[in-house]
Scaffold this motif. Structure first.
Motif, PDB file in Angstrom:
ATOM      1  N   ARG A  55       0.812  -1.225   0.000  1.00 18.98           N
ATOM      2  CA  ARG A  55       0.000   0.000   0.000  1.00 18.98           C
ATOM      3  C   ARG A  55       0.843   1.271   0.000  1.00 18.98           C
ATOM      4  N   THR A  56       1.761   1.360   0.969  1.00 16.95           N
ATOM      5  CA  THR A  56       2.461   2.634   1.145  1.00 16.95           C
ATOM      6  C   THR A  56       3.290   2.969  -0.091  1.00 16.95           C
ATOM      7  N   ARG A  57       4.076   2.007  -0.551  1.00 15.75           N
ATOM      8  CA  ARG A  57       4.936   2.301  -1.703  1.00 15.75           C
ATOM      9  C   ARG A  57       4.111   2.591  -2.955  1.00 15.75           C
ATOM     10  N   ILE A 104      11.126   7.232   2.380  1.00 19.38           N
ATOM     11  CA  ILE A 104      11.954   6.102   2.834  1.00 19.38           C
ATOM     12  C   ILE A 104      11.265   5.235   3.861  1.00 19.38           C
ATOM     13  N   ARG A 105      11.391   3.919   3.682  1.00 17.89           N
ATOM     14  CA  ARG A 105      11.001   2.936   4.707  1.00 17.89           C
ATOM     15  C   ARG A 105      12.256   2.129   5.010  1.00 17.89           C
ATOM     16  N   HIS A 106      12.531   1.984   6.313  1.00 16.74           N
ATOM     17  CA  HIS A 106      13.773   1.311   6.703  1.00 16.74           C
ATOM     18  C   HIS A 106      13.554   0.594   8.032  1.00 16.74           C
ATOM     19  N   GLU A 132       7.704   5.069  13.974  1.00 18.08           N
ATOM     20  CA  GLU A 132       6.531   5.842  13.527  1.00 18.08           C
ATOM     21  C   GLU A 132       6.206   5.586  12.057  1.00 18.08           C
ATOM     22  N   HIS A 133       4.984   5.908  11.693  1.00 26.24           N
ATOM     23  CA  HIS A 133       4.523   5.792  10.307  1.00 26.24           C
ATOM     24  C   HIS A 133       3.492   6.906  10.098  1.00 26.24           C
ATOM     25  N   PRO A 134       3.988   8.161  10.008  1.00 23.00           N
ATOM     26  CA  PRO A 134       3.053   9.294  10.038  1.00 23.00           C
ATOM     27  C   PRO A 134       2.058   9.363   8.882  1.00 23.00           C
ATOM     28  N   THR A 135       2.435   8.876   7.683  1.00 20.77           N
ATOM     29  CA  THR A 135       1.462   9.031   6.577  1.00 20.77           C
ATOM     30  C   THR A 135       0.315   8.024   6.693  1.00 20.77           C
ATOM     31  N   GLN A 136       0.553   6.878   7.366  1.00 19.59           N
ATOM     32  CA  GLN A 136      -0.574   5.974   7.632  1.00 19.59           C
ATOM     33  C   GLN A 136      -1.546   6.665   8.588  1.00 19.59           C
ATOM     34  N   THR A 137      -0.984   7.406   9.545  1.00 16.26           N
ATOM     35  CA  THR A 137      -1.837   8.143  10.482  1.00 16.26           C
ATOM     36  C   THR A 137      -2.679   9.184   9.750  1.00 16.26           C
ATOM     37  N   GLY A 165       3.794  -1.822  16.789  1.00 20.49           N
ATOM     38  CA  GLY A 165       3.065  -1.204  15.672  1.00 20.49           C
ATOM     39  C   GLY A 165       3.401   0.268  15.510  1.00 20.49           C
ATOM     40  N   ARG A 166       4.147   0.593  14.453  1.00 21.20           N
ATOM     41  CA  ARG A 166       4.510   2.006  14.226  1.00 21.20           C
ATOM     42  C   ARG A 166       3.286   2.835  13.846  1.00 21.20           C
ATOM     43  N   THR A 167       2.295   2.192  13.194  1.00 21.84           N
ATOM     44  CA  THR A 167       1.080   2.944  12.840  1.00 21.84           C
ATOM     45  C   THR A 167       0.356   3.340  14.128  1.00 21.84           C
ATOM     46  N   THR A 260      -4.561  -4.173  14.743  1.00 24.55           N
ATOM     47  CA  THR A 260      -3.340  -4.388  13.946  1.00 24.55           C
ATOM     48  C   THR A 260      -2.889  -5.833  14.070  1.00 24.55           C
ATOM     49  N   ARG A 261      -2.137  -6.273  13.076  1.00 26.59           N
ATOM     50  CA  ARG A 261      -1.582  -7.636  13.120  1.00 26.59           C
ATOM     51  C   ARG A 261      -0.408  -7.674  14.091  1.00 26.59           C
ATOM     52  N   ARG A 262      -0.054  -8.879  14.516  1.00 25.33           N
ATOM     53  CA  ARG A 262       1.203  -9.049  15.278  1.00 25.33           C
ATOM     54  C   ARG A 262       2.346  -8.771  14.323  1.00 25.33           C
ATOM     55  N   GLN A 263       3.274  -7.928  14.764  1.00 30.70           N
ATOM     56  CA  GLN A 263       4.419  -7.606  13.900  1.00 30.70           C
ATOM     57  C   GLN A 263       5.459  -8.700  14.114  1.00 30.70           C
ATOM     58  N   THR A 264       5.177  -9.887  13.590  1.00 30.23           N
ATOM     59  CA  THR A 264       6.027 -11.045  13.887  1.00 30.23           C
ATOM     60  C   THR A 264       7.488 -10.821  13.489  1.00 30.23           C
ATOM     61  N   HIS A 300      -8.102  -0.816  10.100  1.00 29.97           N
ATOM     62  CA  HIS A 300      -6.899  -1.658  10.098  1.00 29.97           C
ATOM     63  C   HIS A 300      -5.952  -1.045   9.072  1.00 29.97           C
ATOM     64  N   PRO A 301      -4.648  -0.905   9.408  1.00 28.59           N
ATOM     65  CA  PRO A 301      -3.738  -0.322   8.408  1.00 28.59           C
ATOM     66  C   PRO A 301      -3.449  -1.306   7.265  1.00 28.59           C
ATOM     67  N   LEU A 302      -3.739  -2.593   7.495  1.00 30.15           N
ATOM     68  CA  LEU A 302      -3.440  -3.687   6.571  1.00 30.15           C
ATOM     69  C   LEU A 302      -1.923  -3.803   6.376  1.00 30.15           C
ATOM     70  N   PRO A 303      -1.354  -4.905   6.084  1.00 29.64           N
ATOM     71  CA  PRO A 303      -2.019  -6.170   5.774  1.00 29.64           C
ATOM     72  C   PRO A 303      -2.579  -6.856   7.025  1.00 29.64           C
TER      73      PRO A 303
HETATM   74  C1  NCD Z   1       1.714  -1.093   8.191  1.00 32.94           C
HETATM   75  C2  NCD Z   1       3.204  -0.927   8.346  1.00 32.94           C
HETATM   76  O1  NCD Z   1       3.979  -1.168   7.418  1.00 32.94           O
HETATM   77  O2  NCD Z   1       3.603  -0.499   9.418  1.00 32.94           O
HETATM   78  N1  NCD Z   1       1.301  -1.264   6.871  1.00 32.94           N
HETATM   79  C3  NCD Z   1       1.029  -0.152   6.124  1.00 32.94           C
HETATM   80  O3  NCD Z   1       1.889   0.651   5.864  1.00 32.94           O
HETATM   81  N2  NCD Z   1      -0.225   0.034   5.744  1.00 32.94           N
HETATM   82  C4  NCD Z   1       1.152  -2.090   9.131  1.00 32.94           C
HETATM   83  C5  NCD Z   1       1.730  -3.474   9.165  1.00 32.94           C
HETATM   84  O4  NCD Z   1       2.656  -3.817   8.438  1.00 32.94           O
HETATM   85  O5  NCD Z   1       1.206  -4.246   9.980  1.00 32.94           O
END
Ligand code: NCD
Length: 481
Positions: A55-57, A104-106, A132-137, A165-167, A260-264, A300-303
């Protein structure tokens, strides 16, 4: 007002007024999508995604294409010179000389801040580790505003992995700033990190009531609740609210449920005997049949993995596909603002809402480093040029917050740079838990991780290296002179 040349690293880089202005621009752009082609003609966006993303990219890249701009991209660390040991700062300088804006995502926390420091062009954080993930917010807030007309006073429940969960972290700060009440229900072992709680309660000045007090109250109730955060709009409201009315409030209904999902991929080893599937909250039809969720937006931010049932997809309360779709016009508005090809009008009042706590900064090179293994400032390729820097957020106990990843440390030993006064024998170090942490002025403070480092710097132990009980009255007076 122009947002030209600004970067978006954390959600606090935008004031409430700027977020509202961005949403108005988003509304306009969504209404006339085809008219936006050419708005960013001649501009280049670098899309650097060093962690998986759909989604984000793709929404950032779609946004730039819809604005008539161009996109260059790197989507794998192994395919870039970072794999050869290049530093993030060098990469940022190079990419900044090719592109007009960088997304950037890192995986390292604080990486986007480093890119913003070195690139010389606006930088957008598309997710830095668990930070953090400000644009999802922005997508989340925009959806709540579109569906409910406001954010102020709403009850928003956050469920699932609140730890990694950064979102979640960016969303919490924004909800607090916009005046929502936040209801927390983490999976076991996925509770909010301490540094997020501290920021929430000290900088946003609301009140957090934790699980212990609510446990009995919510046992067997229709709404599971582990902690509740009330905004400063009415700071003492919760304290005065008898416990029983909290549950009554909950029964009145929740405005949005954000799972949110578990960030395994971010999990270290689980405690022995704990299974990640144990008691992780699940949102399904059965849950949504409860009275408290009758009119609840499901977000949900998905996935998603197993925590959100597919049976809800056609339910009018389900917002997650809309959240993702809105990512394109929101990111179009953001790109055109930061590139300076659009501007917004906002009131002075709306602009005063950025959280700008004025903590003293500690940046001496005395061997203190961030203890978060995911922090960019301690990585092998980055330590060569990054000086660890901390905000002194508390003096009792002495607590430092890393300016890159925002994790906190409580160092053990301190000294004063004002030691000499002509007397070498006053060059002493003390325990950070002694009263000296409150006496030494921040500008004179020297912090050590261990006694051996303090000694290497030429300091001798004072009587305050253990605990205050060991201190004789005479020593106290001599040291304070
Ligand atoms: C989220 C992420 O990457 O932090 N996905 C997203 O950008 N929509 C949530 C996630 O990966 O669980």
């Amino acid at each position: 007002m122009t947002l030209a040349d600004r970067s978006l690293v954390t959600i606090d880089d935008l004031s409430n007024g700027e977020i509202e202005g961005l949403f108005s621009l988003t509304d306009g752009m969504s209404e006339s999508m085809s008219d936006q082609f050419g708005v960013c003609r001649g501009k280049i966006m670098a899309s650097l995604f060093f962690e998986p993303s759909t989604r984000t990219r793709l929404s950032f890249e779609t946004a730039m294409h819809r604005l008539g701009g161009d996109v260059i991209s790197a989507v794998d660390i192994k395919g870039s010179s970072l794999a050869k040991g290049e530093s993030i700062a060098d990469m940022a300088k190079i990419v900044g000389s090719y592109a007009d804006i960088i997304v950037i995502r890192h995986p390292w926390e604080g990486a986007a801040k480093i890119v913003a420091n070195y690139a010389g062009v606006p930088v957008i954080n598309a997710g830095d580790g668990s930070h953090e993930h400000p644009t999802q917010t922005l997508c989340d807030l925009y959806t709540i505003k579109k569906e409910r007309g406001t954010i102020k006073g709403l009850k928003i429940a956050l469920w699932g992995d609140l730890k990694h969960g950064r979102t979640i972290h960016s969303l919490i700060y924004a909800l607090a700033r916009f005046g929502a009440t936040i209801l927390f229900h983490p999976g076991p072992g996925f509770e909010l990190p301490e540094h997020v709680i501290r920021k929430l309660t000290t900088e946003y000045e609301g009140e957090l009531k934790k699980y212990e007090a609510l446990e009995q109250l919510t046992a067997g109730a229709t709404f599971p609740l582990d902690a509740i955060y009330m905004t400063p709009v009415s700071p003492h409201q919760l304290a005065m609210m008898p416990d029983v009315s909290i549950q009554v409030e909950m029964e009145k209904g929740v405005d949005a449920l954000y799972i949110t999902r578990r960030q395994t991929e971010r999990l270290s080893a689980l405690p022995e005997g704990q299974d990640i599937t144990d008691d992780y909250p699940i949102v399904n039809k059965e849950l949504l049949n409860r009275k408290a969720f009758k009119k609840t937006l499901v977000m949900h931010p998905l996935p998603r993995v197993d925590e959100l049932a597919h049976e809800l997809d056609a339910d009018p309360r389900s917002m997650y596909f809309k959240q993702a779709a809105r990512g394109v016009p929101i990111r179009m508005a953001l790109l055109s603002l930061l590139l300076g090809v659009k501007d917004i009008s906002i009131s002075a009042e709306g602009n005063s809402s950025i959280n700008k706590s004025d903590y003293p900064v500690y940046s001496r090179d005395t061997g203190i480093s961030c203890s978060n293994p995911k922090c960019v400032s301690i990585q092998k390729t980055e330590v060569k040029y990054i000086t660890p820097e901390f905000k002194i957020v508390n003096d009792n106990p002495l607590t430092l917050r890393c300016i890159y990843c925002e994790h906190e440390i409580q160092p053990k030993y301190i000294a004063s740079a004002d030691w000499h006064e002509g007397r070498l024998n006053s060059k002493k170090y003390h325990s950070a838990s002694s009263h000296w942490a409150r006496i030494i002025k921040p500008e004179n403070l020297i912090i050590f991780d261990s006694e051996s480092v303090a000694k290497t710097h030429g300091f001798k132990p004072s009587h305050y290296t253990e605990s205050e009980q060991h201190i004789s009255g005479t020593e106290k007076i001599i040291n304070e002179e």
